[in-house]
Design an enzyme around this catalytic site. Structure first.
Site, PDB file in Angstrom:
ATOM      1  N   ARG A   1       0.951  -4.932  -5.191  1.00  0.00           N
ATOM      2  CA  ARG A   1       1.078  -6.134  -4.368  1.00  0.00           C
ATOM      3  C   ARG A   1       1.228  -7.257  -5.384  1.00  0.00           C
ATOM      4  O   ARG A   1       0.292  -7.568  -6.112  1.00  0.00           O
ATOM      5  CB  ARG A   1      -0.162  -6.341  -3.504  1.00  0.00           C
ATOM      6  CG  ARG A   1      -0.466  -5.152  -2.567  1.00  0.00           C
ATOM      7  CD  ARG A   1      -1.521  -5.555  -1.540  1.00  0.00           C
ATOM      8  NE  ARG A   1      -2.272  -4.419  -1.014  1.00  0.00           N
ATOM      9  CZ  ARG A   1      -1.888  -3.642   0.001  1.00  0.00           C
ATOM     10  NH1 ARG A   1      -0.753  -3.855   0.595  1.00  0.00           N
ATOM     11  NH2 ARG A   1      -2.656  -2.657   0.420  1.00  0.00           N
TER      12      ARG A   1
ATOM     13  N   THR B   1       4.339   2.749   5.529  1.00  0.00           N
ATOM     14  CA  THR B   1       2.932   2.340   5.620  1.00  0.00           C
ATOM     15  C   THR B   1       2.223   3.277   6.580  1.00  0.00           C
ATOM     16  O   THR B   1       2.816   3.704   7.579  1.00  0.00           O
ATOM     17  CB  THR B   1       2.777   0.881   6.116  1.00  0.00           C
ATOM     18  OG1 THR B   1       1.403   0.682   6.535  1.00  0.00           O
ATOM     19  CG2 THR B   1       3.653   0.547   7.309  1.00  0.00           C
TER      20      THR B   1
ATOM     21  N   ASP C   1       2.486  -0.233  11.885  1.00  0.00           N
ATOM     22  CA  ASP C   1       2.431  -1.558  12.508  1.00  0.00           C
ATOM     23  C   ASP C   1       3.718  -2.364  12.317  1.00  0.00           C
ATOM     24  O   ASP C   1       3.705  -3.589  12.352  1.00  0.00           O
ATOM     25  CB  ASP C   1       1.240  -2.348  11.933  1.00  0.00           C
ATOM     26  CG  ASP C   1       1.350  -2.540  10.425  1.00  0.00           C
ATOM     27  OD1 ASP C   1       2.174  -1.847   9.792  1.00  0.00           O
ATOM     28  OD2 ASP C   1       0.613  -3.373   9.876  1.00  0.00           O
TER      29      ASP C   1
ATOM     30  N   ASP D   1      -0.024   2.438   8.533  1.00  0.00           N
ATOM     31  CA  ASP D   1      -0.551   1.696   9.685  1.00  0.00           C
ATOM     32  C   ASP D   1       0.303   1.785  10.949  1.00  0.00           C
ATOM     33  O   ASP D   1      -0.179   1.500  12.042  1.00  0.00           O
ATOM     34  CB  ASP D   1      -0.724   0.208   9.321  1.00  0.00           C
ATOM     35  CG  ASP D   1      -1.677   0.010   8.161  1.00  0.00           C
ATOM     36  OD1 ASP D   1      -2.531   0.890   7.929  1.00  0.00           O
ATOM     37  OD2 ASP D   1      -1.563  -1.031   7.474  1.00  0.00           O
TER      38      ASP D   1
ATOM     39  N   GLY E   1     -10.873  14.234  19.990  1.00  0.00           N
ATOM     40  CA  GLY E   1     -11.820  14.295  21.115  1.00  0.00           C
ATOM     41  C   GLY E   1     -12.978  13.320  20.990  1.00  0.00           C
ATOM     42  O   GLY E   1     -14.103  13.626  21.393  1.00  0.00           O
TER      43      GLY E   1
ATOM     44  N   GLY F   1       0.842  -1.212   0.000  1.00  0.00           N
ATOM     45  CA  GLY F   1       0.000   0.000   0.000  1.00  0.00           C
ATOM     46  C   GLY F   1       0.867   1.247   0.000  1.00  0.00           C
ATOM     47  O   GLY F   1       1.864   1.312   0.715  1.00  0.00           O
TER      48      GLY F   1
ATOM     49  N   ASP G   1       5.171  -4.915   5.968  1.00  0.00           N
ATOM     50  CA  ASP G   1       5.696  -6.241   6.303  1.00  0.00           C
ATOM     51  C   ASP G   1       5.634  -7.249   5.156  1.00  0.00           C
ATOM     52  O   ASP G   1       6.533  -8.080   5.007  1.00  0.00           O
ATOM     53  CB  ASP G   1       5.067  -6.801   7.583  1.00  0.00           C
ATOM     54  CG  ASP G   1       3.556  -6.769   7.569  1.00  0.00           C
ATOM     55  OD1 ASP G   1       2.968  -6.340   6.539  1.00  0.00           O
ATOM     56  OD2 ASP G   1       2.952  -7.169   8.571  1.00  0.00           O
TER      57      ASP G   1
ATOM     58  N   ARG H   1      -5.397  -1.578   9.269  1.00  0.00           N
ATOM     59  CA  ARG H   1      -5.371  -3.042   9.148  1.00  0.00           C
ATOM     60  C   ARG H   1      -5.626  -3.666  10.518  1.00  0.00           C
ATOM     61  O   ARG H   1      -6.654  -3.357  11.108  1.00  0.00           O
ATOM     62  CB  ARG H   1      -4.031  -3.507   8.570  1.00  0.00           C
ATOM     63  CG  ARG H   1      -4.153  -4.809   7.793  1.00  0.00           C
ATOM     64  CD  ARG H   1      -2.837  -5.220   7.234  1.00  0.00           C
ATOM     65  NE  ARG H   1      -2.462  -4.475   6.056  1.00  0.00           N
ATOM     66  CZ  ARG H   1      -2.871  -4.763   4.821  1.00  0.00           C
ATOM     67  NH1 ARG H   1      -3.670  -5.790   4.623  1.00  0.00           N
ATOM     68  NH2 ARG H   1      -2.487  -4.062   3.802  1.00  0.00           N
TER      69      ARG H   1
HETATM   70  O1  F6P Z   1      -1.619  -1.097   4.854  1.00  0.00           O
HETATM   71  C1  F6P Z   1      -2.175   0.115   4.454  1.00  0.00           C
HETATM   72  C2  F6P Z   1      -3.660  -0.029   4.237  1.00  0.00           C
HETATM   73  O2  F6P Z   1      -4.173   1.234   3.839  1.00  0.00           O
HETATM   74  C3  F6P Z   1      -4.461  -0.567   5.434  1.00  0.00           C
HETATM   75  O3  F6P Z   1      -4.701   0.402   6.402  1.00  0.00           O
HETATM   76  C4  F6P Z   1      -5.687  -1.089   4.752  1.00  0.00           C
HETATM   77  O4  F6P Z   1      -6.256  -2.136   5.502  1.00  0.00           O
HETATM   78  C5  F6P Z   1      -5.159  -1.608   3.430  1.00  0.00           C
HETATM   79  O5  F6P Z   1      -3.911  -0.963   3.210  1.00  0.00           O
HETATM   80  C6  F6P Z   1      -6.058  -1.355   2.252  1.00  0.00           C
HETATM   81  O6  F6P Z   1      -5.486  -1.979   1.161  1.00  0.00           O
HETATM   82  P1  F6P Z   1      -5.939  -1.708  -0.347  1.00  0.00           P
HETATM   83  O7  F6P Z   1      -5.489  -0.335  -0.738  1.00  0.00           O
HETATM   84  O8  F6P Z   1      -5.260  -2.766  -1.142  1.00  0.00           O
HETATM   85  O9  F6P Z   1      -7.432  -1.800  -0.359  1.00  0.00           O
END
Ligand code: F6P
Length: 323
Positions: A72, A126, A130, A128, A186, A11, A103, A172
């Site tokens: 991907r 990313t 994460d 996220d 808030g 992503g 990852d 995610r």
């Molecule tokens: O990993 C980044 C992210 O935006 C996540 O937050 C989300 O779950 C996912 O990618 C969405 O993936 P895609 O753009 O392939 O729908």
């Protein structure tokens, strides 16, 4: 080290362009030829790469997305795909590879290094946040600011109409975006996958808010939250609170776009330089990240398999201030 390839994978995230620029310019600084690989690992498999120079990355530090494009790539997940990619990399004379992504992208980097000896460095990109081995990933700060701005806007209309909004944010399986944007905007409730929630608990809390005189509420829901989809949750809340008009907003991919913040541009610039320097020092199979403001490295294997925990103190702060 004569040639280094750079690609963005998975992503996209705001700040990826700044990271590419930094890798390219660090290469030039050290007399290494940078090679831009298009569309992530797909570009390696399809031989879609070109030698670039410092000017090739002019005027991109301020742009969202990735000008190299991202993908991907299913074929790269197969040993045959990785062999093809390695052969093209070898034919192009690449001595190392900088992979900017999350990852999934690092798993690919780890495998091509293990199977074919191609030195790889991961740069965490990313929204996220994460990835283990760094306090922040490139794109996270921008996504957070985008989410907060959007939630602020929703609050204006929620207040005007006495409505209750459930707002889904990305992340995610991680709740970093939800927790931090929820605190900053808030929110009355924040639901994240790292914590146990239940519809009943949410209802109790909303009931208490109502009793306390609140006429509108914002509930920030992480997309990885496990009590069910945000739309179903919205229906359940509406059934329990017929007096409230309930609305659901999914912020979605808006969080992935936009100009990177200063924080993301600086982080990307630091990590791009570090990636090239590590490769030149003969260090590979690691991800570069920042811990306590210092650049650190973490084996790719660890970056992939471990997870950053949500800060307990931040959860405590959220409990205190979200009422
Ligand atoms: O990993 C980044 C992210 O935006 C996540 O937050 C989300 O779950 C996912 O990618 C969405 O993936 P895609 O753009 O392939 O729908």
């Amino acid at each position: 080290m004569k040639k280094i390839g750079v690609l963005t994978s998975g992503g996209d995230a705001p700040g990826m362009n700044a990271a590419i620029r930094s890798v390219v310019r660090s290469c030039i600084y050290y007399g290494v030829q940078p090679v831009a690989i298009h569309e992530g690992y797909k570009g390696l498999i399809e031989n879609n790469m070109e030698e670039v120079n410092a000017r090739s990355v002019a005027n991109i530090i301020n742009q969202g997305g990735t000008f190299l494009k991202s993908a991907r790539c299913a074929e790269f997940r197969t040993p045959e795909g990785r062999t093809k990619a390695f052969e093209n990399a070898k034919a192009a004379g690449l001595d190392g590879l900088v992979v900017i992504g999350g990852d999934g992208s690092f798993t690919g980097a780890m495998l091509i290094e293990k199977e074919h000896g191609m030195p790889c460095i991961g740069v965490p990109g990313t929204i996220d946040n994460d990835i283990f081995g760094t306090d922040y990933t490139i794109g996270y700060d921008t996504a957070l600011n985008t989410a907060v701005e959007a939630i602020d806007k929703i609050r204006d209309t929620a207040t005007s109409h006495n409505r209750l909004f459930l707002i889904e944010v990305m992340g995610r399986d991680a709740g970093f975006i939800a927790l931090n944007s929820g605190i900053a905007a808030g929110a009355e409730e924040i639901l994240i996958p790292e914590e146990d929630h239940s519809v009943d608990k949410l209802m109790d809390s909303l009931q208490n808010s109502g009793r306390a005189g609140k006429t509108s509420s914002i509930v920030v829901v992480s997309e990885g939250e496990k009590i069910g989809g945000v739309v179903e949750l919205g229906r359940a809340v509406e059934e329990s609170f017929p007096e409230y008009e309930v609305k659901v907003t999914v912020l979605g991919h808006i969080q992935r776009g936009g100009k990177p913040t200063c924080v993301d541009r600086v982080l990307a610039s630091r990590l791009g330089v570090a990636a090239v320097e590590k490769l030149r020092e003969g260090i590979s199979g690691v991800m570069v990240g920042v811990r306590d403001q210092k650049v650190v490295t973490t084996p790719l294997e660890e970056a992939i398999s471990k997870h950053n925990a949500i800060d307990d103190d931040l959860l405590r702060v959220a409990d205190i201030v979200t009422v």
